[in-house]
Design a protein around this motif. Structure first.
Motif, PDB file in Angstrom:
ATOM      1  N   ALA A  80      -4.806  38.211  42.577  1.00 52.46           N
ATOM      2  CA  ALA A  80      -4.143  36.921  42.373  1.00 52.46           C
ATOM      3  C   ALA A  80      -4.019  36.111  43.659  1.00 52.46           C
ATOM      4  CB  ALA A  80      -2.758  37.133  41.780  1.00 52.46           C
ATOM      5  N   LEU A  81      -4.220  36.736  44.804  1.00 53.44           N
ATOM      6  CA  LEU A  81      -4.005  36.046  46.075  1.00 53.44           C
ATOM      7  C   LEU A  81      -4.767  34.729  46.210  1.00 53.44           C
ATOM      8  CD1 LEU A  81      -2.599  36.088  48.830  1.00 53.44           C
ATOM      9  CD2 LEU A  81      -4.569  37.339  49.704  1.00 53.44           C
ATOM     10  N   LEU A 113      -2.345  31.266  46.450  1.00 53.76           N
ATOM     11  CA  LEU A 113      -2.213  30.531  47.709  1.00 53.76           C
ATOM     12  C   LEU A 113      -1.960  29.042  47.479  1.00 53.76           C
ATOM     13  CD1 LEU A 113      -4.955  32.136  49.964  1.00 53.76           C
ATOM     14  CD2 LEU A 113      -2.484  32.296  50.246  1.00 53.76           C
ATOM     15  N   PHE A 114      -2.458  28.517  46.355  1.00 51.29           N
ATOM     16  CA  PHE A 114      -2.362  27.085  46.087  1.00 51.29           C
ATOM     17  C   PHE A 114      -1.307  26.732  45.047  1.00 51.29           C
ATOM     18  CE2 PHE A 114      -6.703  28.087  47.417  1.00 51.29           C
ATOM     19  CZ  PHE A 114      -6.737  27.347  48.585  1.00 51.29           C
ATOM     20  N   ARG A 115      -0.526  27.711  44.606  1.00 53.93           N
ATOM     21  CA  ARG A 115       0.489  27.454  43.591  1.00 53.93           C
ATOM     22  C   ARG A 115       1.863  27.378  44.225  1.00 53.93           C
ATOM     23  NH1 ARG A 115      -0.659  28.912  37.781  1.00 53.93           N
ATOM     24  NH2 ARG A 115       1.573  28.652  37.850  1.00 53.93           N
ATOM     25  N   SER A 116       2.718  26.569  43.658  1.00 48.63           N
ATOM     26  CA  SER A 116       4.068  26.418  44.206  1.00 48.63           C
ATOM     27  C   SER A 116       5.004  27.526  43.735  1.00 48.63           C
ATOM     28  CB  SER A 116       4.641  25.059  43.801  1.00 48.63           C
ATOM     29  OG  SER A 116       4.729  24.982  42.397  1.00 48.63           O
ATOM     30  N   TYR A 136       5.269  36.961  43.311  1.00 53.63           N
ATOM     31  CA  TYR A 136       5.321  38.106  44.211  1.00 53.63           C
ATOM     32  C   TYR A 136       6.688  38.783  44.183  1.00 53.63           C
ATOM     33  CZ  TYR A 136       0.611  37.238  45.660  1.00 53.63           C
ATOM     34  OH  TYR A 136      -0.742  37.096  45.656  1.00 53.63           O
ATOM     35  N   SER A 137       7.742  38.065  43.819  1.00 50.46           N
ATOM     36  CA  SER A 137       9.044  38.687  43.605  1.00 50.46           C
ATOM     37  C   SER A 137       8.989  39.616  42.393  1.00 50.46           C
ATOM     38  CB  SER A 137      10.107  37.611  43.393  1.00 50.46           C
ATOM     39  OG  SER A 137      11.342  38.192  43.104  1.00 50.46           O
ATOM     40  N   TYR A 138       8.302  39.188  41.346  1.00 49.85           N
ATOM     41  CA  TYR A 138       8.119  40.044  40.178  1.00 49.85           C
ATOM     42  C   TYR A 138       7.328  41.292  40.548  1.00 49.85           C
ATOM     43  CZ  TYR A 138       6.310  41.819  35.810  1.00 49.85           C
ATOM     44  OH  TYR A 138       5.960  42.654  34.780  1.00 49.85           O
TER      45      TYR A 138
END
Length: 68
Positions: A26-27, A31-34, A40-42
Motif C-alpha cells: 500500500a505504500l 504516499l499520496f493520500r491524506s 497505518y494506525s489500523y
C-alpha cells in the motif's frame, strides 16, 4: 468478567506477516493520500494484537503502572 484467549505464536506471526505485506504493497498509493495515518494506525493495531482482548484495553492496563 470475561476471559480472553491468547493467540498462538503461529497466528501472531501470520498476522504480522500480513501487516508487513499490506504496508509495503500500500505504500506507493498511501504516499499520496491524506488518510494514510488512519490506515497505518489500523495496521499498528493489527500488529499489536496478541489475543482476542481489545488492543485499547490491553494498552490501558499496561499504561496504568506509569501513573502510580
Amino acid at each position: 468478567m470475561s476471559t480472553y484467549q491468547a493467540y498462538s505464536l503461529h497466528r501472531i506471526l501470520l498476522r504480522r506477516g500480513a501487516v508487513i505485506l499490506a504496508g509495503v504493497l500500500a505504500l506507493p498509493v498511501m504516499l499520496f493520500r491524506s488518510d494514510r495515518a488512519r490506515f497505518y494506525s489500523y495496521l499498528h493495531r493489527v500488529w499489536s494484537k496478541t489475543s482476542d482482548k481489545p488492543v485499547w484495553l490491553q494498552q490501558a492496563e499496561l499504561a496504568s503502572g506509569d501513573f502510580y
